[in-house]
Design a protein around this motif. Structure first.
Motif, PDB file in Angstrom:
ATOM      1  N   VAL A 158       6.073   5.491 -13.182  1.00  0.00           N
ATOM      2  CA  VAL A 158       6.881   3.917 -12.881  1.00  0.00           C
ATOM      3  C   VAL A 158       7.458   3.684 -12.589  1.00  0.00           C
ATOM      4  CG1 VAL A 158       8.021   1.641 -14.377  1.00  0.00           C
ATOM      5  CG2 VAL A 158       6.850   3.433 -15.908  1.00  0.00           C
ATOM      6  N   LEU A 159       6.498   2.705 -11.279  1.00  0.00           N
ATOM      7  CA  LEU A 159       7.755   1.837 -10.080  1.00  0.00           C
ATOM      8  C   LEU A 159       8.200   1.311 -10.378  1.00  0.00           C
ATOM      9  CD1 LEU A 159       3.623   2.901  -7.786  1.00  0.00           C
ATOM     10  CD2 LEU A 159       5.932   4.484  -7.976  1.00  0.00           C
ATOM     11  N   LEU A 160       9.830   0.802  -9.569  1.00  0.00           N
ATOM     12  CA  LEU A 160      10.149  -0.055 -10.216  1.00  0.00           C
ATOM     13  C   LEU A 160      11.144  -0.663  -9.011  1.00  0.00           C
ATOM     14  CD1 LEU A 160      12.157   1.009 -13.997  1.00  0.00           C
ATOM     15  CD2 LEU A 160      10.175  -0.142 -13.081  1.00  0.00           C
ATOM     16  N   GLY A 161      11.218  -2.370  -8.256  1.00  0.00           N
ATOM     17  CA  GLY A 161      11.533  -2.258  -7.297  1.00  0.00           C
ATOM     18  C   GLY A 161      11.767  -3.595  -7.866  1.00  0.00           C
ATOM     19  N   PRO A 162      12.725  -4.985  -6.613  1.00  0.00           N
ATOM     20  CA  PRO A 162      12.939  -6.176  -6.661  1.00  0.00           C
ATOM     21  C   PRO A 162      11.124  -6.256  -6.022  1.00  0.00           C
ATOM     22  CG  PRO A 162      13.622  -5.148  -4.366  1.00  0.00           C
ATOM     23  CD  PRO A 162      13.446  -4.225  -5.679  1.00  0.00           C
ATOM     24  N   PRO A 163      11.154  -7.478  -5.821  1.00  0.00           N
ATOM     25  CA  PRO A 163      10.202  -8.675  -6.085  1.00  0.00           C
ATOM     26  C   PRO A 163       9.541  -7.989  -4.227  1.00  0.00           C
ATOM     27  CG  PRO A 163      10.613  -9.752  -7.380  1.00  0.00           C
ATOM     28  CD  PRO A 163      11.966  -8.510  -7.079  1.00  0.00           C
ATOM     29  N   GLY A 164       8.752  -7.802  -3.933  1.00  0.00           N
ATOM     30  CA  GLY A 164       8.161  -7.565  -2.810  1.00  0.00           C
ATOM     31  C   GLY A 164       8.726  -6.696  -2.623  1.00  0.00           C
ATOM     32  N   SER A 165       8.822  -5.091  -2.678  1.00  0.00           N
ATOM     33  CA  SER A 165       9.933  -4.322  -2.130  1.00  0.00           C
ATOM     34  C   SER A 165       8.198  -3.038  -2.014  1.00  0.00           C
ATOM     35  CB  SER A 165      10.814  -3.683  -3.401  1.00  0.00           C
ATOM     36  OG  SER A 165      10.105  -3.284  -4.686  1.00  0.00           O
ATOM     37  N   GLY A 166       6.893  -3.432  -2.277  1.00  0.00           N
ATOM     38  CA  GLY A 166       5.962  -2.915  -2.477  1.00  0.00           C
ATOM     39  C   GLY A 166       5.644  -1.361  -3.391  1.00  0.00           C
ATOM     40  N   LYS A 167       5.789  -2.562  -4.503  1.00  0.00           N
ATOM     41  CA  LYS A 167       5.441  -1.866  -5.482  1.00  0.00           C
ATOM     42  C   LYS A 167       3.678  -1.645  -5.560  1.00  0.00           C
ATOM     43  CE  LYS A 167       7.475  -4.397  -8.179  1.00  0.00           C
ATOM     44  NZ  LYS A 167       8.588  -4.899  -7.524  1.00  0.00           N
ATOM     45  N   SER A 168       3.472  -2.528  -5.872  1.00  0.00           N
ATOM     46  CA  SER A 168       1.783  -2.938  -5.680  1.00  0.00           C
ATOM     47  C   SER A 168       0.953  -1.715  -4.226  1.00  0.00           C
ATOM     48  CB  SER A 168       1.373  -3.927  -5.388  1.00  0.00           C
ATOM     49  OG  SER A 168       1.799  -4.538  -6.874  1.00  0.00           O
ATOM     50  N   ASP A 169       1.713  -2.399  -3.706  1.00  0.00           N
ATOM     51  CA  ASP A 169       1.370  -1.089  -2.338  1.00  0.00           C
ATOM     52  C   ASP A 169       1.534  -0.207  -2.674  1.00  0.00           C
ATOM     53  OD1 ASP A 169       0.542  -3.118  -0.921  1.00  0.00           O
ATOM     54  OD2 ASP A 169       2.193  -3.944   0.962  1.00  0.00           O
ATOM     55  N   LEU A 170       2.503   0.830  -2.772  1.00  0.00           N
ATOM     56  CA  LEU A 170       2.247   1.959  -3.218  1.00  0.00           C
ATOM     57  C   LEU A 170       1.324   2.777  -4.292  1.00  0.00           C
ATOM     58  CD1 LEU A 170       3.853   4.701  -2.589  1.00  0.00           C
ATOM     59  CD2 LEU A 170       5.604   4.174  -4.176  1.00  0.00           C
ATOM     60  N   LEU A 171       1.047   1.224  -5.183  1.00  0.00           N
ATOM     61  CA  LEU A 171       0.351   1.798  -6.299  1.00  0.00           C
ATOM     62  C   LEU A 171      -0.988   2.174  -6.228  1.00  0.00           C
ATOM     63  CD1 LEU A 171      -0.278   2.177  -9.501  1.00  0.00           C
ATOM     64  CD2 LEU A 171      -0.258  -0.656  -9.142  1.00  0.00           C
ATOM     65  N   LEU A 172      -1.056   1.177  -5.349  1.00  0.00           N
ATOM     66  CA  LEU A 172      -2.464   1.564  -4.121  1.00  0.00           C
ATOM     67  C   LEU A 172      -2.842   2.528  -3.363  1.00  0.00           C
ATOM     68  CD1 LEU A 172      -4.910  -0.345  -3.507  1.00  0.00           C
ATOM     69  CD2 LEU A 172      -4.221  -0.861  -1.547  1.00  0.00           C
ATOM     70  N   GLN A 173      -2.002   3.276  -2.831  1.00  0.00           N
ATOM     71  CA  GLN A 173      -1.550   4.412  -2.635  1.00  0.00           C
ATOM     72  C   GLN A 173      -2.075   5.531  -2.807  1.00  0.00           C
ATOM     73  OE1 GLN A 173       1.036   5.503   0.804  1.00  0.00           O
ATOM     74  NE2 GLN A 173       1.259   2.703   0.840  1.00  0.00           N
ATOM     75  N   LEU A 174      -1.492   5.543  -4.131  1.00  0.00           N
ATOM     76  CA  LEU A 174      -1.220   6.738  -5.623  1.00  0.00           C
ATOM     77  C   LEU A 174      -2.962   6.913  -6.050  1.00  0.00           C
ATOM     78  CD1 LEU A 174       2.488   6.046  -7.275  1.00  0.00           C
ATOM     79  CD2 LEU A 174       0.627   7.971  -6.203  1.00  0.00           C
TER      80      LEU A 174
END
Length: 140
Positions: A16-32
């Motif tokens: 699970v990737l956690l962080g504030p809005p705009g921190s890059g969660k979805s971008d990092l998810l895309l990389q995974l």
């Protein structure tokens, strides 16, 4: 328990990737996902009995900032094994950390680094016993 985050799984092992809005969660998810992980959920997650799943309203949807929202195959749920906090610079050799709320090991990763997805993949392998760590967050 429901919360805001992103989740990918390698087999049945979820991170699970956690962080504030705009921190890059979805971008990092895309990389995974590009590294062979499966989508579990993006944006709204639910954890019950050690398993994580997407909220029904956003199941199978992935937001790629600046491009749009895509529909894609996803896992119904997976066993939560690792929490990744998306923050600034992590310690070089971190001490073991545990996410008290979700009950699993936790690490901090700077999502802007080129190797962020690789680091998460290796960390998940260490948590699951597929890699042996000599020193650091998962060393025995």
């Amino acid at each position: 328990m429901s919360f805001h985050g992103s989740c990918a799984a390698l087999g049945d092992d979820a991170v699970v990737l956690l962080g504030p809005p705009g921190s890059g969660k979805s971008d990092l998810l895309l990389q995974l996902l590009d590294r062979g992980f499966s989508l579990v959920g993006d944006d709204q997650l639910i954890v019950e009995h050690g398993r994580v799943r997407s909220a029904t309203s956003v199941a199978g949807l992935l937001e790629i900032r600046g491009v749009g929202i895509f529909e894609m195959p996803y896992r119904d749920n997976a066993r939560l094994r690792l929490v990744v906090m998306l923050e600034g610079v992590a310690d070089r050799l971190p001490m073991p950390q545990y996410d008290a709320t979700l009950g699993v090991p936790s690490i901090m990763v700077d999502p802007r680094t080129v190797a962020a997805a690789i680091k998460i993949s290796w960390a998940l392998d260490a948590v699951c016993g597929r890699k042996t760590q000599y020193c650091g967050a998962f060393a025995a």
